[in-house]
Design a protein around this motif. Structure first.
Motif, PDB file in Angstrom:
ATOM      1  N   ILE A 176     -57.099  -1.206  28.126  1.00  0.00           N
ATOM      2  CA  ILE A 176     -57.167  -2.290  29.112  1.00  0.00           C
ATOM      3  C   ILE A 176     -58.132  -3.385  28.642  1.00  0.00           C
ATOM      4  CG2 ILE A 176     -57.901  -2.861  31.462  1.00  0.00           C
ATOM      5  CD1 ILE A 176     -56.739  -0.162  32.318  1.00  0.00           C
ATOM      6  N   GLU A 177     -59.263  -2.989  28.050  1.00  0.00           N
ATOM      7  CA  GLU A 177     -60.209  -3.976  27.521  1.00  0.00           C
ATOM      8  C   GLU A 177     -59.564  -4.809  26.413  1.00  0.00           C
ATOM      9  OE1 GLU A 177     -63.669  -1.838  26.254  1.00  0.00           O
ATOM     10  OE2 GLU A 177     -64.182  -1.201  28.287  1.00  0.00           O
ATOM     11  N   ASP A 178     -58.761  -4.177  25.559  1.00  0.00           N
ATOM     12  CA  ASP A 178     -58.052  -4.913  24.510  1.00  0.00           C
ATOM     13  C   ASP A 178     -57.086  -5.923  25.116  1.00  0.00           C
ATOM     14  OD1 ASP A 178     -59.370  -3.465  22.570  1.00  0.00           O
ATOM     15  OD2 ASP A 178     -57.694  -2.083  22.189  1.00  0.00           O
ATOM     16  N   ILE A 179     -56.372  -5.505  26.148  1.00  0.00           N
ATOM     17  CA  ILE A 179     -55.406  -6.397  26.810  1.00  0.00           C
ATOM     18  C   ILE A 179     -56.136  -7.581  27.440  1.00  0.00           C
ATOM     19  CG2 ILE A 179     -53.820  -6.575  28.771  1.00  0.00           C
ATOM     20  CD1 ILE A 179     -52.967  -3.663  28.109  1.00  0.00           C
ATOM     21  N   GLU A 180     -57.253  -7.315  28.108  1.00  0.00           N
ATOM     22  CA  GLU A 180     -58.009  -8.401  28.728  1.00  0.00           C
ATOM     23  C   GLU A 180     -58.559  -9.364  27.689  1.00  0.00           C
ATOM     24  OE1 GLU A 180     -60.800  -6.212  31.080  1.00  0.00           O
ATOM     25  OE2 GLU A 180     -59.392  -5.930  32.734  1.00  0.00           O
ATOM     26  N   GLY A 181     -58.979  -8.845  26.546  1.00  0.00           N
ATOM     27  CA  GLY A 181     -59.442  -9.712  25.463  1.00  0.00           C
ATOM     28  C   GLY A 181     -58.322 -10.593  24.937  1.00  0.00           C
ATOM     29  N   MET A 182     -57.121 -10.019  24.786  1.00  0.00           N
ATOM     30  CA  MET A 182     -55.967 -10.812  24.350  1.00  0.00           C
ATOM     31  C   MET A 182     -55.622 -11.874  25.378  1.00  0.00           C
ATOM     32  SD  MET A 182     -53.141  -8.496  22.409  1.00  0.00           S
ATOM     33  CE  MET A 182     -53.251  -6.977  23.313  1.00  0.00           C
ATOM     34  N   GLU A 183     -55.655 -11.507  26.665  1.00  0.00           N
ATOM     35  CA  GLU A 183     -55.334 -12.471  27.720  1.00  0.00           C
ATOM     36  C   GLU A 183     -56.306 -13.647  27.695  1.00  0.00           C
ATOM     37  OE1 GLU A 183     -55.443  -9.946  31.156  1.00  0.00           O
ATOM     38  OE2 GLU A 183     -53.266  -9.637  31.150  1.00  0.00           O
ATOM     39  N   SER A 184     -57.595 -13.372  27.491  1.00  0.00           N
ATOM     40  CA  SER A 184     -58.572 -14.471  27.469  1.00  0.00           C
ATOM     41  C   SER A 184     -58.383 -15.360  26.239  1.00  0.00           C
ATOM     42  CB  SER A 184     -60.000 -13.915  27.510  1.00  0.00           C
ATOM     43  OG  SER A 184     -60.272 -13.167  26.344  1.00  0.00           O
ATOM     44  N   LEU A 215     -55.075 -17.780  20.539  1.00  0.00           N
ATOM     45  CA  LEU A 215     -54.130 -16.760  20.083  1.00  0.00           C
ATOM     46  C   LEU A 215     -52.730 -17.094  20.570  1.00  0.00           C
ATOM     47  CD1 LEU A 215     -53.682 -13.882  18.818  1.00  0.00           C
ATOM     48  CD2 LEU A 215     -54.008 -13.001  21.120  1.00  0.00           C
ATOM     49  N   VAL A 216     -51.779 -17.033  19.643  1.00  0.00           N
ATOM     50  CA  VAL A 216     -50.369 -17.125  20.001  1.00  0.00           C
ATOM     51  C   VAL A 216     -49.843 -15.695  19.936  1.00  0.00           C
ATOM     52  CG1 VAL A 216     -48.132 -18.063  19.360  1.00  0.00           C
ATOM     53  CG2 VAL A 216     -50.193 -19.429  18.988  1.00  0.00           C
ATOM     54  N   PRO A 217     -49.432 -15.145  21.078  1.00  0.00           N
ATOM     55  CA  PRO A 217     -49.091 -13.718  21.104  1.00  0.00           C
ATOM     56  C   PRO A 217     -47.815 -13.401  20.321  1.00  0.00           C
ATOM     57  CG  PRO A 217     -48.555 -14.717  23.201  1.00  0.00           C
ATOM     58  CD  PRO A 217     -49.274 -15.767  22.395  1.00  0.00           C
ATOM     59  N   GLN A 218     -47.869 -12.277  19.629  1.00  0.00           N
ATOM     60  CA  GLN A 218     -46.711 -11.727  18.925  1.00  0.00           C
ATOM     61  C   GLN A 218     -45.902 -10.906  19.926  1.00  0.00           C
ATOM     62  OE1 GLN A 218     -46.064 -12.328  15.599  1.00  0.00           O
ATOM     63  NE2 GLN A 218     -47.788 -13.729  15.698  1.00  0.00           N
ATOM     64  N   PRO A 219     -44.644 -10.582  19.601  1.00  0.00           N
ATOM     65  CA  PRO A 219     -43.830  -9.803  20.562  1.00  0.00           C
ATOM     66  C   PRO A 219     -44.444  -8.450  20.925  1.00  0.00           C
ATOM     67  CG  PRO A 219     -42.436 -10.735  18.843  1.00  0.00           C
ATOM     68  CD  PRO A 219     -43.847 -11.051  18.465  1.00  0.00           C
ATOM     69  N   ASN A 220     -45.059  -7.767  19.974  1.00  0.00           N
ATOM     70  CA  ASN A 220     -45.666  -6.478  20.306  1.00  0.00           C
ATOM     71  C   ASN A 220     -46.889  -6.645  21.208  1.00  0.00           C
ATOM     72  OD1 ASN A 220     -47.203  -7.641  18.286  1.00  0.00           O
ATOM     73  ND2 ASN A 220     -47.634  -5.700  17.252  1.00  0.00           N
ATOM     74  N   GLN A 221     -47.591  -7.783  21.059  1.00  0.00           N
ATOM     75  CA  GLN A 221     -48.742  -8.036  21.933  1.00  0.00           C
ATOM     76  C   GLN A 221     -48.283  -8.344  23.354  1.00  0.00           C
ATOM     77  OE1 GLN A 221     -50.461 -11.166  19.529  1.00  0.00           O
ATOM     78  NE2 GLN A 221     -52.069  -9.794  18.762  1.00  0.00           N
ATOM     79  N   VAL A 222     -47.157  -9.041  23.481  1.00  0.00           N
ATOM     80  CA  VAL A 222     -46.615  -9.340  24.809  1.00  0.00           C
ATOM     81  C   VAL A 222     -46.238  -8.039  25.512  1.00  0.00           C
ATOM     82  CG1 VAL A 222     -44.713 -10.457  26.042  1.00  0.00           C
ATOM     83  CG2 VAL A 222     -45.816 -11.641  24.142  1.00  0.00           C
ATOM     84  N   LYS A 223     -45.621  -7.116  24.777  1.00  0.00           N
ATOM     85  CA  LYS A 223     -45.257  -5.816  25.363  1.00  0.00           C
ATOM     86  C   LYS A 223     -46.492  -5.061  25.831  1.00  0.00           C
ATOM     87  CE  LYS A 223     -41.036  -5.133  22.697  1.00  0.00           C
ATOM     88  NZ  LYS A 223     -40.388  -4.343  21.635  1.00  0.00           N
ATOM     89  N   LYS A 224     -47.561  -5.138  25.043  1.00  0.00           N
ATOM     90  CA  LYS A 224     -48.795  -4.425  25.410  1.00  0.00           C
ATOM     91  C   LYS A 224     -49.394  -5.035  26.673  1.00  0.00           C
ATOM     92  CE  LYS A 224     -53.084  -2.649  23.463  1.00  0.00           C
ATOM     93  NZ  LYS A 224     -53.909  -2.492  22.262  1.00  0.00           N
ATOM     94  N   ILE A 225     -49.366  -6.347  26.765  1.00  0.00           N
ATOM     95  CA  ILE A 225     -49.909  -7.019  27.955  1.00  0.00           C
ATOM     96  C   ILE A 225     -49.098  -6.643  29.191  1.00  0.00           C
ATOM     97  CG2 ILE A 225     -50.238  -9.289  29.031  1.00  0.00           C
ATOM     98  CD1 ILE A 225     -50.982 -10.322  26.221  1.00  0.00           C
ATOM     99  N   ARG A 275     -47.758  -3.871  29.784  1.00  0.00           N
ATOM    100  CA  ARG A 275     -48.049  -2.483  30.160  1.00  0.00           C
ATOM    101  C   ARG A 275     -49.413  -2.322  30.844  1.00  0.00           C
ATOM    102  NH1 ARG A 275     -47.009   1.815  25.726  1.00  0.00           N
ATOM    103  NH2 ARG A 275     -47.177   3.081  27.599  1.00  0.00           N
ATOM    104  N   LYS A 276     -50.102  -3.414  31.128  1.00  0.00           N
ATOM    105  CA  LYS A 276     -51.442  -3.335  31.728  1.00  0.00           C
ATOM    106  C   LYS A 276     -51.420  -2.558  33.043  1.00  0.00           C
ATOM    107  CE  LYS A 276     -55.334  -6.133  33.247  1.00  0.00           C
ATOM    108  NZ  LYS A 276     -55.869  -7.494  33.403  1.00  0.00           N
ATOM    109  N   GLN A 277     -50.436  -2.806  33.883  1.00  0.00           N
ATOM    110  CA  GLN A 277     -50.365  -2.126  35.178  1.00  0.00           C
ATOM    111  C   GLN A 277     -50.121  -0.627  34.992  1.00  0.00           C
ATOM    112  OE1 GLN A 277     -51.209  -3.598  38.069  1.00  0.00           O
ATOM    113  NE2 GLN A 277     -51.095  -1.521  38.913  1.00  0.00           N
ATOM    114  N   GLU A 278     -49.335  -0.252  33.977  1.00  0.00           N
ATOM    115  CA  GLU A 278     -49.128   1.174  33.691  1.00  0.00           C
ATOM    116  C   GLU A 278     -50.450   1.860  33.366  1.00  0.00           C
ATOM    117  OE1 GLU A 278     -46.173   2.375  30.802  1.00  0.00           O
ATOM    118  OE2 GLU A 278     -45.008   0.563  31.250  1.00  0.00           O
ATOM    119  N   TYR A 279     -51.263   1.196  32.573  1.00  0.00           N
ATOM    120  CA  TYR A 279     -52.557   1.769  32.199  1.00  0.00           C
ATOM    121  C   TYR A 279     -53.475   1.905  33.412  1.00  0.00           C
ATOM    122  CZ  TYR A 279     -51.165   0.903  27.335  1.00  0.00           C
ATOM    123  OH  TYR A 279     -50.503   0.891  26.138  1.00  0.00           O
ATOM    124  N   LEU A 280     -53.476   0.890  34.285  1.00  0.00           N
ATOM    125  CA  LEU A 280     -54.298   0.972  35.497  1.00  0.00           C
ATOM    126  C   LEU A 280     -53.842   2.133  36.386  1.00  0.00           C
ATOM    127  CD1 LEU A 280     -54.584  -2.841  36.308  1.00  0.00           C
ATOM    128  CD2 LEU A 280     -56.407  -1.337  35.501  1.00  0.00           C
TER     129      LEU A 280
END
Length: 161
Positions: free
Chosen positions: A116-124, A131-141, A143-148
């Protein structure tokens, strides 16, 4: 039937078994020798103290030397340079090993929080434009709710124990 070339002194046999000749100028030669098949090796100039490769002693490491010379005072595998009184106690339990069920749940929770910390860092970084997100990074973002939800589920199961 070999004649000595002028300027050479009398031949001297070295420890290696080859015949060496030293000239008056100080150069050392290994004389020509006959091979078992009848062919001849050429005479060659060598440095003082040279030992041919096939006459050099075979290399033996420390353990082989100790085995041939008798037993050592240091047991195999021990460091002979370490002082005898400075051994650290051996622990059967490693620090990062989970022992109880609560430890297992806590470890899973910590790993999920890190995601979740990694996702929040990417979002910021995306929000700031760094940062221009890659497709795998978009998928990870996504999934944030799944992790929560997983963290909530794990904490409830841990509290039941």
């Amino acid at each position: 039937m070999s004649e000595k070339p002028p300027g050479k002194s009398k031949p001297a046999c070295s420890e290696g078994g080859d015949l060496r000749v030293q000239t008056e100028s100080g150069d050392t030669f290994i004389t020509a020798t006959q091979r078992p098949d009848g062919s001849w090796r050429k005479a060659r100039r060598v440095k003082e103290g040279y030992i041919p490769q096939d006459e050099q002693p075979k290399y033996q490491n420390r353990m082989q030397l100790e085995a041939t010379n008798g037993r050592s005072s240091v047991p195999s595998g021990a460091n002979p340079r370490a002082p005898a009184g400075t051994r650290k106690p051996v622990s059967a339990i490693k620090a990062n090993v989970c022992i109880t069920p609560q430890d297992h749940f806590q470890k899973k929770i910590d790993l999920t929080k890190k995601k979740i910390e990694d996702i929040e860092g990417m979002e910021s970084r995306i929000a700031s434009g760094a940062l221009v997100p890659q497709p795998n990074q978009v998928k990870k973002i996504q999934r944030k709710q799944e992790y929560l939800d997983e963290i909530e589920k794990l904490t409830k199961e841990m509290e039941k124990l």
